[in-house]
Design a protein around this motif. Structure first.
Motif, mmCIF file in Angstrom:
data_model
loop_
_atom_site.group_PDB
_atom_site.id
_atom_site.type_symbol
_atom_site.label_atom_id
_atom_site.label_comp_id
_atom_site.label_asym_id
_atom_site.label_seq_id
_atom_site.Cartn_x
_atom_site.Cartn_y
_atom_site.Cartn_z
ATOM 1 N N PRO A 225 0.596 -1.263 -0.052
ATOM 2 C CA PRO A 225 -0.069 0.052 0.101
ATOM 3 C C PRO A 225 0.924 1.318 0.164
ATOM 4 O O PRO A 225 1.956 1.297 0.581
ATOM 5 C CB PRO A 225 -1.093 -0.102 1.251
ATOM 6 N N THR A 226 0.096 2.191 -0.472
ATOM 7 C CA THR A 226 0.864 3.598 -0.590
ATOM 8 C C THR A 226 0.990 4.236 0.702
ATOM 9 O O THR A 226 -0.007 4.068 1.688
ATOM 10 C CB THR A 226 0.281 4.806 -1.481
ATOM 11 N N LEU A 227 1.741 5.289 1.206
ATOM 12 C CA LEU A 227 1.803 5.837 2.466
ATOM 13 C C LEU A 227 1.350 7.198 2.505
ATOM 14 O O LEU A 227 0.492 7.624 3.435
ATOM 15 C CB LEU A 227 3.305 6.229 3.090
ATOM 16 N N THR A 228 0.863 7.491 1.268
ATOM 17 C CA THR A 228 0.340 9.015 1.126
ATOM 18 C C THR A 228 -0.091 9.103 -0.551
ATOM 19 O O THR A 228 0.117 8.228 -1.087
ATOM 20 C CB THR A 228 0.876 10.168 1.432
ATOM 21 N N LYS A 229 -0.628 10.360 -0.956
ATOM 22 C CA LYS A 229 -0.853 10.595 -2.164
ATOM 23 C C LYS A 229 0.491 10.408 -2.834
ATOM 24 O O LYS A 229 1.536 10.742 -2.207
ATOM 25 C CB LYS A 229 -1.451 11.869 -2.525
ATOM 26 N N ALA A 230 0.669 10.358 -4.192
ATOM 27 C CA ALA A 230 1.913 10.119 -5.057
ATOM 28 C C ALA A 230 2.625 11.446 -4.886
ATOM 29 O O ALA A 230 2.182 12.674 -4.538
ATOM 30 C CB ALA A 230 1.423 10.255 -6.264
ATOM 31 N N GLN A 253 11.609 17.022 2.193
ATOM 32 C CA GLN A 253 10.756 17.958 2.466
ATOM 33 C C GLN A 253 9.296 17.687 2.842
ATOM 34 O O GLN A 253 8.903 16.212 2.883
ATOM 35 C CB GLN A 253 10.581 18.812 1.044
ATOM 36 N N SER A 254 8.212 18.467 3.208
ATOM 37 C CA SER A 254 7.077 18.267 3.580
ATOM 38 C C SER A 254 6.390 18.072 2.327
ATOM 39 O O SER A 254 6.503 18.894 1.387
ATOM 40 C CB SER A 254 6.549 19.284 4.388
ATOM 41 N N VAL A 255 5.521 16.958 2.171
ATOM 42 C CA VAL A 255 4.758 16.425 1.297
ATOM 43 C C VAL A 255 3.305 16.317 1.677
ATOM 44 O O VAL A 255 3.248 15.379 2.729
ATOM 45 C CB VAL A 255 5.284 15.507 0.150
ATOM 46 N N HIS A 256 2.442 16.892 1.049
ATOM 47 C CA HIS A 256 1.070 16.855 1.634
ATOM 48 C C HIS A 256 0.651 16.890 3.028
ATOM 49 O O HIS A 256 0.158 16.167 3.768
ATOM 50 C CB HIS A 256 0.521 15.121 1.147
#
Length: 274
Positions: A225-230, A253-256
């Motif tokens: 599974p993915t951890l967050t959006k792409a 860096q910070s993403v989403h």
């Protein structure tokens, strides 16, 4: 595998298939390993080309998509794989490097909903195509993927050559002739490949970014599974380790809205951060 008398020997003690190319020069004391793609989709076409005196082209090894290997000249003999090229103060890398060609269609053209190799006009299955921007380009293109068997064989040979000849580095044709050439291209996992071949700590592969929107997963396979959006294009990451064609990265860096994100991404979509 091992190297005896500058020839590649398989685990069973037999040499890999050897087809002597007429397209060769004098003696070679290699300093670098240069990776290429054939720009055509079959080993047969590359073999015929390297055996043709009119081609004025050759390499030391060809690795097919099933991982099988053909050698064209001993590793202490110059082959004509690099052409006009420069690297680290050296000109004409044929005189200083071993060349490995991987069977791969390279940069593709699109015809309707099909992706075509422009050299031999064969259609590339859609599941073998990635869309990515070459590090020397400003726009995206379609590229044929390398196979896992092919990359595994190439890695084993590269590590052996580096150790045997004390090579200084592994580079792409695109590095030594950036205006003319684009191989091995963005489908080739050069960062992790170079790191493993040179026996470096995985962290030395350094800071990277993704060339396409990229899923980050809990494990080293697309089934996890993915951890967050792409991850957005250009997200800066640090490669901590690699496993097959996957890299475990620390996102820098910070993403989403998420900080301190770590996970697995497909190595083939990573390029050096500049």
């Amino acid at each position: 595998m091992q190297i005896k008398n500058h020839l590649l020997i398989k685990d069973d003690g037999n040499a890999v298939t050897f087809k002597a190319t007429p397209n060769k020069g004098g003696s070679l004391t290699p300093q670098y390993l240069v990776m290429h793609y054939t720009a055509a989709t079959t080993a047969g076409s590359a073999i015929s080309w390297f055996l043709n005196p009119n081609a004025q082209a050759s390499a030391h090894l060809l690795i097919d998509r099933d991982g099988s290997i053909t050698q064209f000249a001993p590793f202490n003999v110059i082959t004509w794989h690099a052409g006009k090229s420069q690297w680290q103060g050296l000109s004409g890398l044929n005189k200083y490097s071993i060349g490995i060609e991987l069977v791969n269609g390279g940069r593709l053209t699109k015809s309707g909903n099909k992706w075509i190799c422009p050299v031999d006009h064969r259609t590339i299955p859609i599941d073998e195509v990635i869309i990515a921007r070459h590090k020397n380009d400003s726009t995206e293109s379609g590229w044929q993927e390398y196979t896992e068997k092919q990359l595994e064989a190439a890695m084993n040979v590269a590590a052996l050559l580096v150790k045997k000849y004390n090579l200084k580095d592994v580079v792409g044709h695109e590095d030594i002739a950036p205006i003319r050439k684009s191989d091995p291209g963005p489908a080739f996992p050069m960062l992790s490949f170079r790191s493993k071949a040179m026996g470096r700590n995985d962290k030395s592969s350094g800071e990277v970014k993704n060339s396409v929107e990229l899923n980050i997963r809990t494990g080293a396979a697309s089934s996890f599974p993915t951890l967050t959006k792409a991850l957005p294009v250009g997200t800066h990451m640090l490669v901590l380790r690699t496993e097959g064609t996957w890299s475990f990265v620390e996102v820098l860096q910070s993403v989403h809205g998420i900080m301190d994100l770590e996970g697995w991404v497909s190595t083939k979509y990573l390029i050096a951060a500049q």
